[in-house]
Write a protein that holds these residues in place. Structure first.
Motif, mmCIF file in Angstrom:
data_model
loop_
_atom_site.group_PDB
_atom_site.id
_atom_site.type_symbol
_atom_site.label_atom_id
_atom_site.label_comp_id
_atom_site.label_asym_id
_atom_site.label_seq_id
_atom_site.Cartn_x
_atom_site.Cartn_y
_atom_site.Cartn_z
ATOM 1 N N LEU A 187 38.383 20.327 3.945
ATOM 2 C CA LEU A 187 37.571 19.119 3.778
ATOM 3 C C LEU A 187 37.130 18.944 2.327
ATOM 4 O O LEU A 187 37.161 17.831 1.785
ATOM 5 C CB LEU A 187 36.359 19.159 4.702
ATOM 6 C CG LEU A 187 36.666 19.113 6.196
ATOM 7 C CD1 LEU A 187 35.390 19.316 7.004
ATOM 8 C CD2 LEU A 187 37.356 17.821 6.584
ATOM 9 N N TYR A 207 40.563 14.304 10.236
ATOM 10 C CA TYR A 207 39.651 15.421 10.021
ATOM 11 C C TYR A 207 39.213 16.084 11.319
ATOM 12 O O TYR A 207 38.532 17.089 11.292
ATOM 13 C CB TYR A 207 38.387 14.944 9.309
ATOM 14 C CG TYR A 207 38.653 14.114 8.087
ATOM 15 C CD1 TYR A 207 39.341 14.635 7.001
ATOM 16 C CD2 TYR A 207 38.214 12.797 8.026
ATOM 17 C CE1 TYR A 207 39.584 13.875 5.883
ATOM 18 C CE2 TYR A 207 38.453 12.028 6.899
ATOM 19 C CZ TYR A 207 39.135 12.569 5.837
ATOM 20 O OH TYR A 207 39.374 11.816 4.732
ATOM 21 N N THR A 234 36.643 19.201 11.824
ATOM 22 C CA THR A 234 35.248 18.870 12.094
ATOM 23 C C THR A 234 34.828 19.312 13.492
ATOM 24 O O THR A 234 33.675 19.678 13.690
ATOM 25 C CB THR A 234 34.980 17.370 11.912
ATOM 26 O OG1 THR A 234 35.861 16.619 12.754
ATOM 27 C CG2 THR A 234 35.157 16.965 10.456
ATOM 28 N N ILE A 286 32.439 12.487 7.782
ATOM 29 C CA ILE A 286 32.321 13.909 8.133
ATOM 30 C C ILE A 286 30.952 14.172 8.748
ATOM 31 O O ILE A 286 30.833 14.881 9.758
ATOM 32 C CB ILE A 286 32.559 14.813 6.906
ATOM 33 C CG1 ILE A 286 33.963 14.606 6.332
ATOM 34 C CG2 ILE A 286 32.313 16.287 7.258
ATOM 35 C CD1 ILE A 286 35.099 14.886 7.254
#
Length: 153
Positions: free
Chosen positions: A34, A85, A89, A129
């Motif tokens: 990330l 993501y 995540t 995020i």
């Protein structure tokens, strides 16, 4: 995330039944991915951003230089691909404490501000995020202000 990075994680961290291992190292690698992706959000990757990520990876997460270099190479090779993501995540959301999640958001802000220019895509990524790892909006904003305070200090 990027296709080659997903393959890297699949080859290194997936169990035979397709579930991800939830080791500390694997979580650190998810955070690394990330942070590296943050450096690729605008059209220019500044050395200050790269150095910010590398410093975080070595001092906070304990990744080796070769792991960091491999992740950067993979990310650079496909920096214009679409991103996902969720696999990273989800692990962070499931295994990190709220304090660790907020620290990650601060780290993302540090990378975003490393070149002294906050791009709208960088801000969007941090917001996305934060939402995916269940960091409340007020904590997202507080993290930004803490980082800005350290920079302008």
């Amino acid at each position: 995330m990027l296709k080659k990075i997903q393959t890297f994680f699949k080859n290194n961290f997936m169990l035979e039944d397709g579930r991800a291992q939830a080791s500390e190292h694997q979580l650190n690698m998810a955070v690394a991915a990330l942070l590296i992706e943050m450096t690729l959000q605008d059209d220019e990757t500044h050395e200050a951003e790269v150095e910010s990520v590398k410093q975080h990876l070595t001092t906070e997460l304990g990744l080796s230089e070769s792991e960091t270099d491999e992740l950067y190479a993979l990310a650079e090779a496909e920096k214009h691909e679409s991103t996902d993501y969720h696999q990273f995540t989800r692990l962070i959301a499931e295994h990190y404490s709220q304090a660790q999640k907020i620290k990650l958001i601060e780290s993302l802000w540090e990378v975003a501000f490393a070149d002294n220019v906050l791009d709208k895509y960088e801000e969007h990524m941090v917001r996305k995020i934060a939402d995916l790892i269940y960091v409340p909006h007020k904590e997202f904003i507080k993290a930004r202000h803490r980082v800005e305070g350290r920079i302008t200090g």
